[in-house]
Write an enzyme that holds these catalytic residues in place. Structure first.
Site: not given
Length: 396
Positions: A308, A356, A368
């Site tokens: 990420c 994240h 993402h």
């Protein structure tokens, strides 16, 4: 004769047939055993909802461990570079020290030939400093100015080299600690992912189908929330534009743009602070969109795969902006704004441990790298519920 027969006790066998009392007891016993045998596995087996929650938790924990791995990896690389530089420096200084020692030895030998005390190379090498050696042997007063300067230089070089050696030793210890942290984080990620895969592998085909249905329902709810946010932002943008036009008419200026002259509104419903930032955001989004379909791989920074924070770092790098490697640092690399004020290019962070991050593209959506087994994709920022959003940051 019949009057002398003894009655049989209840429940005894007669011609292979049990009496009703014994038969009932036997059947009850068999039923209980059957229920127990059937109940035990069912009671021990987690429900589908429990499996889903456990797997999601494991993936989040793996994500958190991945960011720790990324941080340890970055620290290890920097520390290794520092150690290499220090060792090279120590090697150069040691060579210069050896050259200076030979020159001092020749000074001592020259003084011996003129009648001074007998020089011993071992004594010179083991003395606390050349200065002490020459003082002890009463040679300092016989040396020329250049020779005395050489002694002073040697003493300085010796002290600096010893300090560099100490610094190199400490850096090596720090490097070892960083390498151990790296191994620990890597092991943690691998264990979490292995456990998640094991749980999923134990599901039946029917359970997997039900799990997919649950996931689809979550996505539909996330899409609904994204649409709500897009509508809210559009309404706010329209209201700002109306107020700006009213202010312009009132002032008679007839100018366009923001009321404070700092920017204009965009399709996401937010005010773009300046043209240069909007251009950079467009480049970052264009890069991220080109990565869609590439696999998530923990610790990866491209170009074939990403995690990420590796994706968001690479996207903004393509726009000429350097972001830190890990989410914990990226969250501090800009200005925090509310979710309703999010603009394309902003970073959206998730969970309390900030494990994240995704790149906002407008209308409640982001690009993402989700998790292991998934691919870079567009998805609602509400993909794991509104409460999972930690913050939104606009890179500086």
């Amino acid at each position: 004769m019949a009057s002398h027969r003894k009655s049989r006790p209840a429940g005894t066998r007669v011609a292979g047939i049990r009496t009703p009392a014994l038969a009932t007891a036997a059947l009850t016993s068999v039923a209980l055993l059957s229920q127990t045998a059937n109940a035990t596995p069912s009671d021990d087996r987690p429900t589908l909802e429990e499996v889903e929650k456990k797997v999601d938790d494991l993936y989040r924990q793996a994500g958190s461990a991945t960011e720790k791995y990324n941080a340890a990896k970055e620290k290890t690389a920097k520390q290794r570079k520092k150690v290499d530089t220090l060792l090279d420096d120590v090697a150069r200084r040691t060579q210069k020290l050896n050259d200076a020692r030979e020159e001092l030895g020749s000074f001592a030998s020259a003084q011996y030939r003129t009648g001074a005390a007998v020089p011993e190379t071992a004594t010179l090498l083991l003395a606390d400093s050349p200065q002490d050696y020459f003082d002890q042997n009463q040679l300092m007063d016989r040396l020329t100015g250049r020779q005395k300067s050489a002694v002073d230089d040697y003493v300085t070089q010796q002290s600096e080299t010893m300090e560099k050696r100490r610094e190199a030793t400490e850096s090596l210890e720090t490097l070892t600690d960083s390498q151990n942290d790296l191994k620990t984080a890597k092991s943690t990620v691998q264990k979490k992912l292995a456990t998640a895969r094991e749980l999923l592998s134990e599901l039946t085909a029917e359970e997997k189908a039900r799990l997919a249905a649950i996931e689809k329902k979550k996505q539909q709810e996330a899409a609904r929330k994204a649409a709500e946010l897009a509508k809210q932002q559009a309404e706010e943008a329209a209201e700002r534009k109306r107020q700006e036009e009213a202010a312009q008419q009132e002032s008679g200026s007839g100018t366009s743009g923001g009321s404070d002259g700092t920017g204009s509104s965009d399709s996401s419903g937010s005010t773009t602070p300046d043209t240069s930032n909007a251009t950079k955001a467009e480049k970052a989004i264009a890069f991220a969109r080109a990565q869609i379909g590439k696999p998530y791989v923990w610790g990866a920074t491209g170009p074939g795969s990403y995690d990420c924070s590796g994706l968001t770092q690479a996207a903004w790098k393509a726009a000429g902006v350097t972001l830190p490697r890990v989410t914990y640092d990226q969250v501090n690399a800009g200005t925090t704004v509310s979710v309703s004020q999010a603009q394309p290019g902003d970073l959206v962070f998730f969970y309390d441990d900030i494990s994240h991050v995704g790149l906002y593209i407008g209308d409640g959506m982001m690009i993402h790298a989700p998790k292991p087994g998934a691919y870079v994709r567009e998805e609602s920022i509400f993909y794991d519920g509104e409460s999972s959003i930690h913050s939104v940051v606009r890179p500086a």
